[in-house]
Design an enzyme around this catalytic site. Sequence first.
Site: not given
Ligand SMILES: [Zn+2]
Length: 505
Positions: A115, A196, A198, A203, A318, A345, A348, A372, A429-430
């Site tokens: 992302h 999730w 937090k 972002f 999301g 996605h 997940e 995922h 991912d992040d």
């Molecule tokens: Zn992702």
Amino acid sequence: MYKSVIAIVTLILIILSVVLAMLLNKSEDYCKKRDRLLAEEDSAFLGANLTLTSTELKVDKILLELKTTELSLGYKNSSEFLPALPFHRAKERIDESKVFGFIRKLPKGGSLHTHLLAAASVDFLVKNISYRDGLYGGEVNGVFKLKFMHDPLKDNRTKWTSVKDLRLQQGSQRFDQWLLEQLTLTQDFPSIETAWTKFKRIFTTTYDLYSYKPVFQEYIQRVLQELYDDNVMYTELKGTIMILYDLDGTTYSKQDFFRIFQAAVEEFKSSHPKFVGVRYIHSIYRGVDFDTLQQGLDEIIAMKKLFPDFVAGFDFVGFEEEGKTLLDYAPQLLQAQKYLRFFFHAGESSWFGHTDLNLADALLLNSFRIGHGFAITKHPKLLDFGKEHDIPLEICPISNQVLKLNEDPRNHPAATLMALNYPIVIGNDDPSIWNATGLSYDWYVVFMAMTPKNKGLEVLKQLAINSIRYSAMDKEEKNDAMKRWQQQWNNFLIDILLQDDKRGL
Ligand SMILES: [Zn+2]
Ligand SMILES: *[C@@H]1O[C@H](CO)[C@@H](O)[C@H](O)[C@H]1NC(C)=O
Ligand SMILES: *[C@@H]1O[C@H](CO)[C@@H](O)[C@H](O)[C@H]1NC(C)=O
Ligand SMILES: *[C@@H]1O[C@H](CO)[C@@H](O)[C@H](O)[C@H]1NC(C)=O
Ligand SMILES: *[C@@H]1O[C@H](CO)[C@@H](O)[C@H](O)[C@H]1NC(C)=O
Ligand SMILES: *[C@@H]1O[C@H](CO)[C@@H](O)[C@H](O)[C@H]1NC(C)=O
Ligand SMILES: *[C@@H]1O[C@H](CO)[C@@H](O)[C@H](O)[C@H]1NC(C)=O
């Protein structure tokens, strides 16, 4: 009498030796069966079809020695097995790992699931960007936000304070530590929902900061530099169209966003000729109403016409347990399918017969890849379907650990997927959210926790090849990228052997 004793003893000896022979034969037979069974599995594992060259076999031997040493520590005391520790507790020790060092050097091809706004290291934001003039912070709707401004009174959503003043008030060190805590998930969360919550706030904190055009341009270059330093040559970034701005209040159009983004990529490529490129995957929150989705689809279809090589396709983002299902959106997606590739996605989730069913839709809607797909091993028919249609899964193990899907990567479903030779690629991912950088941490976790002890270089080579093969590049670009990757690979092998020679002296 004497003769009959000898006869009996001889008979007993004969019987004994026959029984022994049969027993021995039996265990020999057993071992053969066992070997055959395991060899069948061995030859079905991801990468098993690759025939390693003699140079590669030498490097493989070095790698397996390193792997065995690290595994042995874990076999003796599982608390020493770094991939199974919470990432934030293991990271500094992973940095010291020889296997990790090997993987960092290895040309990994592409990084296909990242992302955009969580792609660079968090240190860059805290230690570099946040020290620039004109940055203000304030709480908007209960979330701390950062924004570059000339005149903070013009944005009346909150009372802004300059970050410089915040540092003067609190002390730089304390403020930086606090900011790091706002921007990372490095504590234990009681539930997937709190993690999730937090995660989403982070972002919101950084969105306006990254929308400042000069920072955005530099940020893109930084993202690519970190991948480059990690020996990644290509990436696909999931993002939204940002309205970039300048301090004087000028804002840029949606088309400008793509132009500015692409120009930053081109600039990076011209100074780093080994880097082959970037593609953009548009993402929309999975909770939007149908009208908003339609507008978003129309918009990205129009942008794809203007930037056909840059815009790869479409995805939803999301928390999958929230918002709508792919099935809810299916009528619109079936329409859009003519113009857009999907990179959904899906699955997940730890649920069964619930959110995981998004996987059925992601497959039937002909996703180009699936993000995922964590739940897929519970669905043998979907697994077969995906394999038959060659739809790869993007495996992001550290993300799954931090966001509480899978604590111990040894039990991650991707181990089974690799054993079945289901096509996979690895994503990060992040990374900024867990204080990582590049792609190697995820490769390390997959290699150490999800492949058998005896599997070495062929797995890593296959993962690199997969990352090019399953990318959104066109055929010609893929051929070119493969050639360049092969060159980097050959250099890598030589480097490892040279380094090993030196060690031996
Ligand atoms: Zn992702
Ligand atoms: C050993 O096993 C084979 C089959 O696996 C069998 O044909 C053979 O008769 C056995 N020999 C003995 C001495 O039991
Ligand atoms: C090896 O290649 C065969 C034939 O293309 C294929 O069916 C099989 O799945 C491959 N196995 C692995 C482990 O790559
Ligand atoms: C296992 O490793 C952990 C973490 O390094 C350590 O605290 C613990 O004492 C070790 N246990 C044994 C039995 O050595
Ligand atoms: C991030 O990682 C670096 C290097 O491993 C470490 O020194 C630092 O403490 C970490 N920061 C956070 C917030 O975890
Ligand atoms: C911030 O990063 C830029 C590169 O984007 C670099 O040129 C500059 O030296 C860095 N500044 C600090 C204070 O680290
Ligand atoms: C912010 O300013 C706008 C006009 O610039 C005004 O309409 C709005 O009511 C103001 N909001 C607050 C919270 O002061």
